[in-house]
Design a protein around this motif. Sequence first.
Motif, PDB file in Angstrom:
ATOM      1  N   GLY A 148       0.791  -1.226   0.000  1.00 42.86           N
ATOM      2  CA  GLY A 148       0.000   0.000   0.000  1.00 42.86           C
ATOM      3  C   GLY A 148       0.820   1.271   0.000  1.00 42.86           C
ATOM      4  O   GLY A 148       0.390   2.286   0.580  1.00 42.86           O
ATOM      5  N   ALA A 149       1.988   1.239  -0.628  1.00 45.79           N
ATOM      6  CA  ALA A 149       2.800   2.453  -0.721  1.00 45.79           C
ATOM      7  C   ALA A 149       2.015   3.559  -1.426  1.00 45.79           C
ATOM      8  O   ALA A 149       1.173   3.290  -2.301  1.00 45.79           O
ATOM      9  CB  ALA A 149       4.089   2.171  -1.483  1.00 45.79           C
ATOM     10  N   GLU A 150       2.277   4.781  -1.051  1.00 48.83           N
ATOM     11  CA  GLU A 150       1.575   5.908  -1.659  1.00 48.83           C
ATOM     12  C   GLU A 150       1.778   5.923  -3.163  1.00 48.83           C
ATOM     13  O   GLU A 150       2.820   5.502  -3.678  1.00 48.83           O
ATOM     14  CB  GLU A 150       2.088   7.227  -1.062  1.00 48.83           C
ATOM     15  CG  GLU A 150       1.753   7.409   0.403  1.00 48.83           C
ATOM     16  CD  GLU A 150       2.255   8.746   0.934  1.00 48.83           C
ATOM     17  OE1 GLU A 150       2.847   9.511   0.142  1.00 48.83           O
ATOM     18  OE2 GLU A 150       2.046   9.008   2.130  1.00 48.83           O
ATOM     19  N   ARG A 151       0.766   6.424  -3.875  1.00 47.56           N
ATOM     20  CA  ARG A 151       0.854   6.485  -5.337  1.00 47.56           C
ATOM     21  C   ARG A 151       2.077   7.282  -5.781  1.00 47.56           C
ATOM     22  O   ARG A 151       2.707   6.950  -6.786  1.00 47.56           O
ATOM     23  CB  ARG A 151      -0.404   7.148  -5.904  1.00 47.56           C
ATOM     24  CG  ARG A 151      -1.632   6.287  -5.771  1.00 47.56           C
ATOM     25  CD  ARG A 151      -1.780   5.348  -6.946  1.00 47.56           C
ATOM     26  NE  ARG A 151      -2.666   4.240  -6.595  1.00 47.56           N
ATOM     27  CZ  ARG A 151      -3.085   3.334  -7.436  1.00 47.56           C
ATOM     28  NH1 ARG A 151      -2.684   3.366  -8.686  1.00 47.56           N
ATOM     29  NH2 ARG A 151      -3.880   2.357  -7.042  1.00 47.56           N
ATOM     30  N   ALA A 152       2.402   8.334  -5.049  1.00 46.97           N
ATOM     31  CA  ALA A 152       3.562   9.149  -5.420  1.00 46.97           C
ATOM     32  C   ALA A 152       4.851   8.330  -5.345  1.00 46.97           C
ATOM     33  O   ALA A 152       5.756   8.502  -6.170  1.00 46.97           O
ATOM     34  CB  ALA A 152       3.656  10.375  -4.524  1.00 46.97           C
ATOM     35  N   VAL A 153       4.944   7.451  -4.360  1.00 47.27           N
ATOM     36  CA  VAL A 153       6.123   6.601  -4.215  1.00 47.27           C
ATOM     37  C   VAL A 153       6.193   5.600  -5.366  1.00 47.27           C
ATOM     38  O   VAL A 153       7.237   5.413  -5.996  1.00 47.27           O
ATOM     39  CB  VAL A 153       6.104   5.866  -2.864  1.00 47.27           C
ATOM     40  CG1 VAL A 153       7.230   4.834  -2.790  1.00 47.27           C
ATOM     41  CG2 VAL A 153       6.220   6.858  -1.719  1.00 47.27           C
ATOM     42  N   GLN A 154       5.061   4.961  -5.653  1.00 44.95           N
ATOM     43  CA  GLN A 154       5.020   4.019  -6.766  1.00 44.95           C
ATOM     44  C   GLN A 154       5.387   4.709  -8.078  1.00 44.95           C
ATOM     45  O   GLN A 154       6.162   4.170  -8.873  1.00 44.95           O
ATOM     46  CB  GLN A 154       3.629   3.404  -6.893  1.00 44.95           C
ATOM     47  CG  GLN A 154       3.201   2.545  -5.716  1.00 44.95           C
ATOM     48  CD  GLN A 154       1.822   1.965  -5.911  1.00 44.95           C
ATOM     49  OE1 GLN A 154       1.409   1.621  -7.021  1.00 44.95           O
ATOM     50  NE2 GLN A 154       1.061   1.853  -4.824  1.00 44.95           N
ATOM     51  N   ARG A 155       4.851   5.896  -8.277  1.00 47.60           N
ATOM     52  CA  ARG A 155       5.120   6.601  -9.536  1.00 47.60           C
ATOM     53  C   ARG A 155       6.592   6.992  -9.626  1.00 47.60           C
ATOM     54  O   ARG A 155       7.202   6.907 -10.698  1.00 47.60           O
ATOM     55  CB  ARG A 155       4.235   7.837  -9.647  1.00 47.60           C
ATOM     56  CG  ARG A 155       4.609   8.670 -10.864  1.00 47.60           C
ATOM     57  CD  ARG A 155       3.485   9.425 -11.463  1.00 47.60           C
ATOM     58  NE  ARG A 155       3.899   9.959 -12.759  1.00 47.60           N
ATOM     59  CZ  ARG A 155       3.097  10.597 -13.587  1.00 47.60           C
ATOM     60  NH1 ARG A 155       1.834  10.756 -13.288  1.00 47.60           N
ATOM     61  NH2 ARG A 155       3.541  11.051 -14.734  1.00 47.60           N
ATOM     62  N   HIS A 156       7.171   7.436  -8.512  1.00 47.89           N
ATOM     63  CA  HIS A 156       8.582   7.815  -8.534  1.00 47.89           C
ATOM     64  C   HIS A 156       9.440   6.613  -8.921  1.00 47.89           C
ATOM     65  O   HIS A 156      10.341   6.743  -9.768  1.00 47.89           O
ATOM     66  CB  HIS A 156       9.021   8.339  -7.173  1.00 47.89           C
ATOM     67  CG  HIS A 156      10.510   8.528  -7.067  1.00 47.89           C
ATOM     68  ND1 HIS A 156      11.171   9.573  -7.670  1.00 47.89           N
ATOM     69  CD2 HIS A 156      11.465   7.762  -6.459  1.00 47.89           C
ATOM     70  CE1 HIS A 156      12.462   9.463  -7.442  1.00 47.89           C
ATOM     71  NE2 HIS A 156      12.671   8.376  -6.706  1.00 47.89           N
TER      72      HIS A 156
END
Length: 212
Positions: A148-156
């Motif tokens: 459940g990592a934040e979307r911003a983390v996944q996108r980075h």
Amino acid sequence: MTVHDWDGGTGFRAADRVRADDMRADVYRLLALMLMGPPSGGLLSLVGGLSGDGTPLGRAFDDLAARARAAEPHAAEREFNALFIGVVQGELVPYASYYRTGFLSDRPLAALRSDLQALGLERADGVSEPEDHIAALCDVMAVLIREGAERAVQRHMFDSHLAPWAGRFFRDLEAADSADLYRPVGTIGRLFLEVEREAADLDDPELEEAEA
């Protein structure tokens, strides 16, 4: 595992984001398993049970499943070794540093290690492959999604460490002379990353503001 809820054009049909994220993690994990080493008989059996829909991505899953059902583990191992190991090196070199700079263990690996350290992730004991191996990166994405990592983390992580090169790798895998079982793995990887990019763009707040 099936792929009937996958829309090969713009993302998932399922409205439930949790279900969509489960599917994303499953695809990343499947790519990681197929690319981290020669597939075992158990993995071939699992992959042979996949079923897809009529989308390009779904058809690629059907193709992979059919080839997995017909594959012998020893032949799959020989193919894997020809593609990725070789006598000196395989037909393909599945590392971000090599694809991005032409050298192994270069700047992309150092940047990745810094990001992994910030996330509290590290290479497992007994694993000798550098972290910028395509299988390791796919596994990292699966872990981030599952946890459940934040979307911003996944996108980075996607934008920084997969998007600049992995599409080229998967296209090369599709066209590799030694590829048979692995040809649809290349297709799945290429199409899946295209969908991931489109989904990330749809989630981009700056893009939403610009369109508004």
